[in-house]
Each structure stands twice: as structure tokens, then as C-alpha cells.
Enzyme design. Structure first.
Site, PDB file in Angstrom:
ATOM      1  N   ILE A 188     103.049 -42.431 -12.357  1.00 35.68           N
ATOM      2  CA  ILE A 188     102.499 -41.184 -12.907  1.00 35.68           C
ATOM      3  C   ILE A 188     101.086 -40.966 -12.366  1.00 35.68           C
ATOM      4  O   ILE A 188     100.687 -39.844 -12.047  1.00 35.68           O
ATOM      5  CB  ILE A 188     102.503 -41.215 -14.456  1.00 35.68           C
ATOM      6  CG1 ILE A 188     103.910 -41.550 -14.985  1.00 35.68           C
ATOM      7  CG2 ILE A 188     102.049 -39.872 -15.018  1.00 35.68           C
ATOM      8  CD1 ILE A 188     103.960 -41.833 -16.483  1.00 35.68           C
TER       9      ILE A 188
ATOM     10  N   LEU B   6      97.034 -53.302  -8.694  1.00 30.02           N
ATOM     11  CA  LEU B   6      98.244 -53.298  -7.855  1.00 30.02           C
ATOM     12  C   LEU B   6      99.318 -54.260  -8.358  1.00 30.02           C
ATOM     13  O   LEU B   6     100.174 -54.688  -7.580  1.00 30.02           O
ATOM     14  CB  LEU B   6      97.900 -53.575  -6.377  1.00 30.02           C
ATOM     15  CG  LEU B   6      96.887 -52.618  -5.741  1.00 30.02           C
ATOM     16  CD1 LEU B   6      96.628 -53.009  -4.278  1.00 30.02           C
ATOM     17  CD2 LEU B   6      97.374 -51.159  -5.797  1.00 30.02           C
TER      18      LEU B   6
ATOM     19  N   SER C  57     103.101 -42.580 -25.598  1.00 29.14           N
ATOM     20  CA  SER C  57     104.528 -42.510 -25.278  1.00 29.14           C
ATOM     21  C   SER C  57     105.324 -42.035 -26.481  1.00 29.14           C
ATOM     22  O   SER C  57     104.937 -42.285 -27.638  1.00 29.14           O
ATOM     23  CB  SER C  57     104.997 -43.911 -24.882  1.00 29.14           C
ATOM     24  OG  SER C  57     106.397 -43.990 -24.884  1.00 29.14           O
TER      25      SER C  57
ATOM     26  N   TYR D 167     105.637 -53.617 -26.582  1.00 28.25           N
ATOM     27  CA  TYR D 167     105.131 -52.511 -25.762  1.00 28.25           C
ATOM     28  C   TYR D 167     104.787 -51.321 -26.656  1.00 28.25           C
ATOM     29  O   TYR D 167     103.671 -50.772 -26.589  1.00 28.25           O
ATOM     30  CB  TYR D 167     106.171 -52.095 -24.698  1.00 28.25           C
ATOM     31  CG  TYR D 167     105.823 -50.790 -24.034  1.00 28.25           C
ATOM     32  CD1 TYR D 167     104.754 -50.706 -23.145  1.00 28.25           C
ATOM     33  CD2 TYR D 167     106.552 -49.617 -24.298  1.00 28.25           C
ATOM     34  CE1 TYR D 167     104.406 -49.497 -22.550  1.00 28.25           C
ATOM     35  CE2 TYR D 167     106.215 -48.410 -23.704  1.00 28.25           C
ATOM     36  CZ  TYR D 167     105.151 -48.354 -22.826  1.00 28.25           C
ATOM     37  OH  TYR D 167     104.809 -47.154 -22.242  1.00 28.25           O
TER      38      TYR D 167
ATOM     39  N   LYS E   9     101.009 -49.438 -27.763  1.00 27.66           N
ATOM     40  CA  LYS E   9     100.651 -48.010 -27.721  1.00 27.66           C
ATOM     41  C   LYS E   9     100.160 -47.546 -29.091  1.00 27.66           C
ATOM     42  O   LYS E   9      99.185 -46.786 -29.204  1.00 27.66           O
ATOM     43  CB  LYS E   9     101.846 -47.166 -27.264  1.00 27.66           C
ATOM     44  CG  LYS E   9     102.268 -47.401 -25.820  1.00 27.66           C
ATOM     45  CD  LYS E   9     101.216 -46.918 -24.831  1.00 27.66           C
ATOM     46  CE  LYS E   9     101.599 -47.188 -23.392  1.00 27.66           C
ATOM     47  NZ  LYS E   9     100.492 -46.987 -22.439  1.00 27.66           N
TER      48      LYS E   9
HETATM   49  P1  NAD Z   1     103.198 -47.869 -13.339  1.00 29.15           P
HETATM   50  O1  NAD Z   1     103.465 -49.304 -13.594  1.00 29.15           O
HETATM   51  O2  NAD Z   1     103.812 -47.227 -12.148  1.00 29.15           O
HETATM   52  O3  NAD Z   1     101.612 -47.604 -13.280  1.00 29.15           O
HETATM   53  C1  NAD Z   1     100.691 -48.390 -13.993  1.00 29.15           C
HETATM   54  C2  NAD Z   1      99.628 -48.847 -13.015  1.00 29.15           C
HETATM   55  O4  NAD Z   1      98.657 -49.642 -13.701  1.00 29.15           O
HETATM   56  C3  NAD Z   1     100.194 -49.709 -11.873  1.00 29.15           C
HETATM   57  O5  NAD Z   1      99.737 -49.209 -10.634  1.00 29.15           O
HETATM   58  C4  NAD Z   1      99.627 -51.102 -12.151  1.00 29.15           C
HETATM   59  O6  NAD Z   1      99.411 -51.818 -10.956  1.00 29.15           O
HETATM   60  C5  NAD Z   1      98.348 -50.773 -12.894  1.00 29.15           C
HETATM   61  N1  NAD Z   1      97.883 -51.809 -13.817  1.00 29.15           N
HETATM   62  C6  NAD Z   1      98.592 -52.483 -14.769  1.00 29.15           C
HETATM   63  N2  NAD Z   1      97.794 -53.329 -15.440  1.00 29.15           N
HETATM   64  C7  NAD Z   1      96.555 -53.195 -14.910  1.00 29.15           C
HETATM   65  C8  NAD Z   1      95.299 -53.813 -15.174  1.00 29.15           C
HETATM   66  N3  NAD Z   1      95.179 -54.763 -16.106  1.00 29.15           N
HETATM   67  N4  NAD Z   1      94.223 -53.437 -14.444  1.00 29.15           N
HETATM   68  C9  NAD Z   1      94.339 -52.489 -13.474  1.00 29.15           C
HETATM   69  N5  NAD Z   1      95.500 -51.884 -13.180  1.00 29.15           N
HETATM   70  C10 NAD Z   1      96.590 -52.228 -13.884  1.00 29.15           C
HETATM   71  O7  NAD Z   1     103.595 -47.070 -14.676  1.00 29.15           O
HETATM   72  P2  NAD Z   1     103.688 -45.505 -14.948  1.00 29.15           P
HETATM   73  O8  NAD Z   1     105.107 -45.174 -15.184  1.00 29.15           O
HETATM   74  O9  NAD Z   1     102.916 -44.755 -13.949  1.00 29.15           O
HETATM   75  O10 NAD Z   1     102.975 -45.449 -16.369  1.00 29.15           O
HETATM   76  C11 NAD Z   1     101.593 -45.119 -16.514  1.00 29.15           C
HETATM   77  C12 NAD Z   1     101.222 -45.179 -17.980  1.00 29.15           C
HETATM   78  O11 NAD Z   1     102.061 -44.273 -18.710  1.00 29.15           O
HETATM   79  C13 NAD Z   1     101.421 -46.554 -18.619  1.00 29.15           C
HETATM   80  O12 NAD Z   1     100.364 -46.770 -19.532  1.00 29.15           O
HETATM   81  C14 NAD Z   1     102.734 -46.410 -19.362  1.00 29.15           C
HETATM   82  O13 NAD Z   1     102.803 -47.262 -20.483  1.00 29.15           O
HETATM   83  C15 NAD Z   1     102.687 -44.951 -19.794  1.00 29.15           C
HETATM   84  N6  NAD Z   1     104.013 -44.371 -20.023  1.00 29.15           N
HETATM   85  C16 NAD Z   1     104.964 -44.427 -19.028  1.00 29.15           C
HETATM   86  C17 NAD Z   1     106.234 -43.899 -19.259  1.00 29.15           C
HETATM   87  C18 NAD Z   1     107.307 -43.990 -18.203  1.00 29.15           C
HETATM   88  O14 NAD Z   1     108.491 -43.846 -18.558  1.00 29.15           O
HETATM   89  N7  NAD Z   1     106.994 -44.196 -16.941  1.00 29.15           N
HETATM   90  C19 NAD Z   1     106.520 -43.287 -20.486  1.00 29.15           C
HETATM   91  C20 NAD Z   1     105.514 -43.226 -21.463  1.00 29.15           C
HETATM   92  C21 NAD Z   1     104.262 -43.774 -21.211  1.00 29.15           C
END
Ligand code: NAD
Ligand code: UDP
Length: 339
Positions: A14, A35, A126, A150, A154
């Protein structure tokens, strides 16, 4: 002078799509990402799509010294906070990592923001905070609950942000509750690139279509839904990304706490999604109906009317566009960002 925004987790699914929209809207973008679930290549592609540059720090949000350095080197005005872990099953077997990254990591970020006098934050919440909703569509005022670590992470961060806004004037915080983001940028250059076996429906279907998996396991065929399979509110990731810009605009003129659903308002079943993807890729998707996945709810979709009222934002893309864009990404990049 352009507005400087820090995007944590900006190399992720996202985050990368949001950075494209920010660059297109002339924001200056600084990305912090460790990453752990993404690739540096995503940001190179983002720069190509948007025709702008990103200032990237490979940095963990749990490391406050590194974070402080990022804030000191850049006059950051607001933060969009995506960084965190998101695999529900893994959160059950390794809860400490989830509380450490999602809760403690956010607390570190908030401390550094406060220290540097930055008080504008958009947070990735979420639909999982609604637990098993008593009815659909789901409104922001519905009771919240969690069924796994998880989801609890949130909930806890949502509460921390509320306490923070109550503690001190000047905070401007949006808690955006995403429903099910799917699809990819229309260029096919960036998209969702899960490591290992996908947990989520659409990447799994896409990997069946490309031949990386044999068939889709449909988790449950006996839910009280239109065809017995689970129903969700799938939203195009670019629509979702645009919701973040709308939230930043809102926070530019409003102090305090905003909580809004980002969804389409329509429910789509697993089998309806399979049919839509078949239309997009021109192949048939093999599937087998298996047992329900523990913890899954039968149906969940948003009432998105509050976001429309306060943010002047609503989702635009159709289900067919979501699938066509997901397929373009998958077929141009059969192994994701591995090049
Ligand atoms: P994603 O895993 O693709 O992106 C998360 C990013 O955060 C990754 O690039 C990861 O490397 C980085 N990251 C994780 N821990 C870290 C840390 N300690 N320090 C620095 N970087 C860190 O996930 P996404 O789907 O893009 O989700 C983004 C956010 O949206 C998350 O918080 C997720 O919980 C929330 N979310 C996602 C969804 C979904 O279905 N994709 C739905 C609801 C909420
Ligand atoms: N689903 C499925 N097979 C899969 C992955 C998901 O049948 O391999 C179903 C799941 O049971 C749910 C829907 O697809 O009904 C969306 O699941 P996903 O994990 O993508 O999102 P979430 O459950 O978090 O809403």
C-alpha cells in the site's frame, strides 16, 4: 514550498502505491522501511511511474536513534505510517514480534514525532478491528474487538492514538480502517509481492493463474452468504492510496482525531472474485472448497459514507479493473520484484 511527508513502510504494497500518488501531487517524500517484507526495487519503479525522487532510509521504526536522524535531516511536516507486520496466522505463533513492530514501533515513532514537534499522522488501521460484526455494512461506531494478536495490535494502537489526541492539543491524527486492498498500479510496474505462500485471496488466485500454484483452496462453502463462500469489501489499492491524500488534506485544516472506513461499500464473495479474475486473465482458475479457515468471519463490508462526507473521497475502480490491474502486474512480474 512543497509539503514534506514521511512514509513509514513506503516500500510495501500500500505504501508504494501511496508514494506514487504523493509524488504526482508534488509532495516531497521520505521513506523509512527496513525491507523485511518488501524490495528496494519497488521504490525505483515508483520513481519511474511518478517521475519524481524518493529519499529512502533503510531504517527500522523500532530504532529511535535512526528515526531521530531521519527527522533531523528532513523538515518533516506529516507522517503516513504503514510500517508493521500483517500476517494474521504468524501473529498467533509469534505475538511478540507483532507487539514489538506494530505497537512498540508505533510508540517509538510517536515519541520521535513529539520530540521533533511533528503532530500530523495518518495510521493504517484495519477492518479487522470490527472482529465478527453483528451486521453489515460496518460503520465506524460499531463495537471493536480482536480475535488474534495482529488485530489486537491495531486495536491497541488505535487506543494509543486516541489517548494521545486527548492528552495534548495540536495532534492531527487519522485512523483509516482499510477493508481488503487488491489490484495494482495500472502500469503493471508495482503490485503486491507476498513472500512465500500468499495468505490473501487475490494474490493466491493470481499465482494459480500464472501457474505457480495448482489450485485455490476456498476456505468454507457453507457460510450464510450469497453462494456459501466468504464475502469481503475489496478495494483497489490506488483508490485506497488516494484516501491517504484526502486524509492529509483533511488534517491540514482540522485538529484532533478522525476515524474513517476506507472501503467500497459492496460485498464480493470468494467465488465471485474467482469469476471476475477468470474474466480478467482469460483462463479458468481451479479451486477446491475446503474447511473454513479458523477465525474468518462470514461477511464484512464497509459503510463508506463517513469518508465521503468528511474526506470528499470515495472508491472509483470496479471489480473488473481491480482484477485486470492485478493480472497485469502478475503477468509482467511472474516472480514479483525478483529480477
Ligand atoms: P506490506 O508488508 O507490503 O508493507 C509494510 C511495510 O513495512 C513493508 O515494506 C515492511 O518491510 C515494512 N516494515 C515492517 N516492519 C517494519 C519496521 N519495524 N520498521 C520499518 N519498516 C517496517 O503491507 P501492506 O499491505 O502495504 O500494509 C501496510 C499497512 O496497512 C500495515 O500496517 C498493515 O497492517 C495495514 N493493513 C493492510 C491490509 C492489507 O490487506 N494489505 C489491510 C488492513 C491494514
Ligand atoms: N480465502 C480463501 N482462500 C485463500 C485465501 C482467502 O478462500 O487462499 C478467503 C477467506 O476465507 C476470506 C476471503 O477469501 O473469506 C478474503 O480473505 P483474505 O485473507 O484475503 O482477507 P481477510 O480474511 O483478511 O478479510
Amino acid at each position: 514550498m512543497s509539503h514534506k511527508v514521511l512514509v513509514t513502510g513506503g516500500a510495501g504494497y500500500i505504501g508504494s502505491h501511496t508514494v506514487v500518488e504523493l509524488l504526482k501531487a508534488n509532495f516531497e517524500v521520505i521513506v523509512v522501511d527496513n525491507l523485511c517484507n518488501s524490495s528496494r526495487v519497488a521504490l525505483t519503479r515508483v520513481e519511474g511511474i511518478a517521475g519524481g525522487l524518493v529519499r529512502f532510509y533503510e531504517c527500522d521504526i523500532r530504532n529511535s536513534n535512526q528515526l531521530l536522524k531521519v527527522f533531523r535531516e528532513n523538515k518533516i511536516e506529516s507522517v503516513i505510517h504503514f510500517a508493521g507486520l500483517k500476517a494474521v496466522g504468524e501473529s498467533v505463533t509469534d505475538p511478540i514480534s507483532y507487539y514489538e513492530n506494530n505497537v512498540a514501533g508505533t510508540v517509538q515513532l510517536l515519541k520521535v514525532m513529539r520530540q521533533c514537534d511533528v503532530r500530523t499522522l495518518v495510521f493504517s488501521s484495519s477492518a479487522t478491528v470490527y472482529g465478527d460484526p453483528a451486521s453489515v455494512p460496518v460503520c465506524e461506531g460499531f463495537p471493536r474487538s480482536a480475535t488474534n494478536p495482529y488485530g489486537r495490535s491495531k486495536l491497541i494502537v488505535e487506543d494509543i492514538l486516541e489517548d494521545l489526541c486527548n492528552s495534548e492539543a495540536g495532534w492531527r491524527v487519522a485512523r483509516l480502517r482499510y477493508f481488503n486492498p487488491v489490484g495494482a498500479h495500472a502500469s503493471g510496474e508495482i503490485g503486491e509481492d507476498p513472500r512465500g505462500i500468499p495468505n490473501n485471496l487475490l494474490p493466491y488466485i493470481a499465482q494459480v493463474a500464472i501457474g505457480r500454484r495448482e489450485y485455490l483452496s476456498v476456505f468454507g462453502g457453507d457460510y450464510p452468504t450469497i453462494d456459501g463462500t466468504g464475502v469481503r469489501d475489496f478495494i483497489h489499492v490506488v483508490d485506497l492510496a488516494k484516501g491517504h491524500l484526502a486524509a492529509l488534506n483533511y488534517l491540514g485544516v482540522n485538529e484532533g482525531l478522525l476515524t474513517a472506513n476506507l472501503g467500497t461499500g459492496s460485498g464480493v464473495s470468494v467465488l465471485q472474485m474467482v469469476a471476475a479474475f477468470e474474466r480478467a486473465c482469460g483462463k479458468s482458475i481451479s479451486y477446491k472448497v475446503v474447511d473454513r479457515r479458523p477465525g474468518d468471519v462470514a461477511q464484512c463490508w464497509a459503510d463508506p459514507s463517513y469518508a465521503k462526507t468528511v474526506l470528499a473521497w470515495e472508491a472509483q475502480c470496479s471489480l473488473d479493473e481491480m482484477c485486470a490491474d492485478a493480472w497485469r502486474w502478475q503477468s509482467k512480474n511472474p516472480n514479483g520484484f525478483v529480477i
